[in-house]
Design an enzyme around this catalytic site. Structure first.
Site, PDB file in Angstrom:
ATOM      1  N   ASN A   1       0.815  -1.286  -0.030  1.00 32.97           N
ATOM      2  CA  ASN A   1      -0.019   0.074  -0.079  1.00 32.97           C
ATOM      3  C   ASN A   1       0.936   1.341   0.048  1.00 32.97           C
ATOM      4  O   ASN A   1       2.178   1.019  -0.004  1.00 32.97           O
ATOM      5  CB  ASN A   1      -0.859  -0.063   1.319  1.00 32.97           C
TER       6      ASN A   1
ATOM      7  N   ASP B   1      -3.746  -6.291   4.808  1.00 36.78           N
ATOM      8  CA  ASP B   1      -4.775  -6.984   5.452  1.00 36.78           C
ATOM      9  C   ASP B   1      -4.557  -8.598   5.022  1.00 36.78           C
ATOM     10  O   ASP B   1      -5.129  -9.729   5.657  1.00 36.78           O
ATOM     11  CB  ASP B   1      -6.262  -6.420   5.068  1.00 36.78           C
TER      12      ASP B   1
ATOM     13  N   PRO C   1      -2.378 -11.818  10.346  1.00 40.54           N
ATOM     14  CA  PRO C   1      -2.804 -11.600  11.472  1.00 40.54           C
ATOM     15  C   PRO C   1      -3.065 -10.216  11.992  1.00 40.54           C
ATOM     16  O   PRO C   1      -2.287  -9.391  11.336  1.00 40.54           O
ATOM     17  CB  PRO C   1      -1.358 -12.230  12.297  1.00 40.54           C
TER      18      PRO C   1
ATOM     19  N   ILE D   1      -2.041  -7.477  14.092  1.00 38.59           N
ATOM     20  CA  ILE D   1      -1.037  -7.122  15.036  1.00 38.59           C
ATOM     21  C   ILE D   1      -1.534  -6.485  16.219  1.00 38.59           C
ATOM     22  O   ILE D   1      -1.296  -6.845  17.463  1.00 38.59           O
ATOM     23  CB  ILE D   1       0.390  -6.486  14.309  1.00 38.59           C
TER      24      ILE D   1
ATOM     25  N   PHE E   1      -4.367   3.086  14.884  1.00 41.57           N
ATOM     26  CA  PHE E   1      -4.640   3.936  13.937  1.00 41.57           C
ATOM     27  C   PHE E   1      -5.795   3.610  13.276  1.00 41.57           C
ATOM     28  O   PHE E   1      -5.979   2.324  12.962  1.00 41.57           O
ATOM     29  CB  PHE E   1      -3.550   4.338  13.055  1.00 41.57           C
TER      30      PHE E   1
HETATM   31  N1  CTP Z   1      -3.520  -3.346  12.043  1.00 43.39           N
HETATM   32  C1  CTP Z   1      -2.601  -4.253  12.386  1.00 43.39           C
HETATM   33  N2  CTP Z   1      -2.740  -5.605  11.779  1.00 43.39           N
HETATM   34  C2  CTP Z   1      -3.308  -5.615  10.726  1.00 43.39           C
HETATM   35  C3  CTP Z   1      -4.225  -4.670  10.440  1.00 43.39           C
HETATM   36  C4  CTP Z   1      -4.016  -3.696  10.818  1.00 43.39           C
HETATM   37  O1  CTP Z   1      -1.940  -4.165  13.415  1.00 43.39           O
HETATM   38  N3  CTP Z   1      -3.539  -6.693   9.947  1.00 43.39           N
HETATM   39  C5  CTP Z   1      -3.382  -2.073  12.806  1.00 43.39           C
HETATM   40  C6  CTP Z   1      -2.923  -1.097  12.324  1.00 43.39           C
HETATM   41  O2  CTP Z   1      -1.550  -0.693  12.438  1.00 43.39           O
HETATM   42  C7  CTP Z   1      -3.940   0.225  12.591  1.00 43.39           C
HETATM   43  C8  CTP Z   1      -5.071  -0.580  13.054  1.00 43.39           C
HETATM   44  O3  CTP Z   1      -4.915  -1.768  13.008  1.00 43.39           O
HETATM   45  O4  CTP Z   1      -3.442   0.666  13.970  1.00 43.39           O
HETATM   46  C9  CTP Z   1      -6.193  -0.207  12.060  1.00 43.39           C
HETATM   47  O5  CTP Z   1      -5.758  -0.415  10.939  1.00 43.39           O
HETATM   48  P1  CTP Z   1      -6.814  -0.219   9.475  1.00 43.39           P
HETATM   49  O6  CTP Z   1      -5.898  -0.602   8.240  1.00 43.39           O
HETATM   50  O7  CTP Z   1      -7.348   0.968   9.524  1.00 43.39           O
HETATM   51  O8  CTP Z   1      -7.937  -1.162   9.795  1.00 43.39           O
HETATM   52  P2  CTP Z   1      -8.170  -2.586   9.518  1.00 43.39           P
HETATM   53  O9  CTP Z   1      -8.020  -3.493  10.730  1.00 43.39           O
HETATM   54  O10 CTP Z   1      -7.415  -3.310   8.445  1.00 43.39           O
HETATM   55  O11 CTP Z   1      -9.498  -2.500   8.965  1.00 43.39           O
HETATM   56  P3  CTP Z   1     -10.307  -2.360   7.690  1.00 43.39           P
HETATM   57  O12 CTP Z   1      -9.409  -2.729   6.463  1.00 43.39           O
HETATM   58  O13 CTP Z   1     -11.639  -3.071   7.657  1.00 43.39           O
HETATM   59  O14 CTP Z   1     -10.466  -0.660   7.653  1.00 43.39           O
END
Ligand code: CTP
Length: 406
Positions: A212, A280, A308, A310, A328
């Protein structure tokens, strides 16, 4: 007021330089050890000999001085001080500072320092009001430089208005106050702050990947701000094009799985700030050799598996959970609602929700406008630089760690 503090005083080349001599005396009266550096132009107004006599220390004037460099290199000179004070700060010096120029000893020290910087500007009214100076002042304020003055009044050139250097006694008071509050602003001393930053990169085959647009700027700024606040910082970063922050332990990773493993290995931590834009999904079975096009065959179909989470994993630890877990929420719409939902789903203490739609320019840009979502409600911060968001977030975390509401 400044007992035992080492102040690196940079005297710029303006008519107010004569007041810098009085300033040296007053800084010493307040208990400071004053090390003076003079720009070439400053030496047209006051002599290094006067500054040396008043400060009781060698005066540094030359970037390429063999004797100075042998005794103490210019990088070290910028580090041994507790604070750097520029007085008078001319329009030229402010411009150099704002743009990171380093073409004489003074500007080099200013670029190399990692200590609080105070400036007491002095210049002609029109120079102070010139849009170029306004821009430089705004940039320096954003960078955390503290301005002392200038004052309104009659000037040596006969004009009247803002541009007079603040009085030496007021400068001493302002520096003492600034240093005292920066002591308070070091509230993370002895704490371990663990930060993730940047994107992750999920391989498709040895030459292709899913990722990304995250630049890592916000996460790296948070790591740097936590370091400045006295924390011991571990930064687990995905692939980014920006340098590692100074004084921070950096672990470089590529995939979400590696990031999780390194975050777990870095525990225990007092604070975990999950800034990384973790992919994701990963490709279920990355090819071990480059996938080739086959004539007439349809394009390959990628089977993805969920990575996973995190943040959720760390938030939900029953053993070793950091006292404060901050996530975030990168959103393109309904930013606050999604932030609330993520706070609950991930089990963290704070969510920093921001709008990452292309129009907002956050991804890869230098500014960010965030909403802090917690069980207490939502606080919206103004649009500011990522460095300023980082400093404010670090202060917020420090207050929460102390058990105070921010
Ligand atoms: N995050 C994480 N591990 C993942 C996905 C996200 O640790 N596999 C953490 C990011 O570092 C951030 C928060 O989760 O602090 C939210 O990330 P975001 O990308 O906004 O959300 P997602 O959990 O991916 O949800 P969605 O894609 O449905 O918006």
């Amino acid at each position: 007021m400044l007992d035992g503090k080492r102040i690196l005083l940079i005297i710029g080349g303006g008519v107010a330089a004569y007041k810098a001599l009085d300033l040296i005396r007053r800084l010493r009266d307040a208990g400071a050890n004053v090390i003076v550096c003079m720009t070439p132009a400053a030496q047209q107004f006051v002599t290094p000999l006067s500054a040396a006599s008043l400060s009781g220390n060698d005066v540094h004037v030359d970037l390429f001085s063999l004797t100075d460099e042998a005794k103490m290199g210019h990088i070290q000179l910028s580090r041994v001080a507790d604070a750097v004070l520029v007085a008078p700060a001319t329009a030229d010096l402010l411009a150099k500072m704002a743009h990171g120029l380093a073409n004489n000893l003074a500007s080099t020290l200013l670029l190399a320092t990692n200590k609080p910087v105070f400036v007491a500007p002095a210049m002609n009214v029109q120079m102070w009001l010139n849009p170029a100076t306004r821009r430089n002042v705004a940039t320096l304020r954003e960078d955390g430089v503290t301005f002392i003055g200038p004052l309104d009044g009659p000037m040596a050139c006969g004009e009247f208005g803002p541009g007079r250097m603040a009085e030496p006694s007021d400068i001493v008071t302002a520096v003492a106050k600034g240093l005292a509050s920066s002591g308070v602003a070091q509230p993370l001393a002895g704490k371990h702050v663990l930060v993730t930053s940047g994107p992750t990169r999920e391989p498709i085959d040895p030459v292709r990947y899913l990722s990304n647009h995250s630049s890592g700027k916000q996460g790296h700024a948070i790591a740097a701000a936590a370091r400045s606040a006295g924390a011991d910082v571990t930064l687990v970063s995905g692939p980014v094009a920006i340098p590692d922050p100074e004084g921070v332990r950096v672990v470089h990773v590529e995939t979400a799985q590696q990031m999780l493993k390194e975050v777990q290995a870095a525990l225990p931590a007092d604070v975990f700030i999950s800034t990384a834009a973790v992919a994701d999904w990963a490709v279920a079975a990355p090819a071990s050799s480059k996938t080739k096009k086959t004539r007439g065959a349809p394009p390959p179909v990628l089977k993805l598996v969920e990575n996973p989470d995190i943040l959720a994993t760390i938030s939900k630890l029953s053993f070793n959970r950091p006292t404060l877990v901050v996530g975030f929420a990168a959103e393109t719409d309904d930013v606050i609602d999604h932030g609330r939902e993520k706070l609950a789903r991930k089990g963290c203490d704070l969510i920093v929700a921001n709008d990452v739609s292309p129009a907002a320019g956050v991804m890869g840009g230098d500014a960010n406008q965030v909403h802090i979502v917690s069980a207490d409600g939502v606080e919206s911060w103004p649009l500011q630089s990522k460095a300023a968001v980082a400093r404010q977030l670090v202060q917020t975390c420090a207050k929460l760690l102390e058990g105070q509401r921010p």
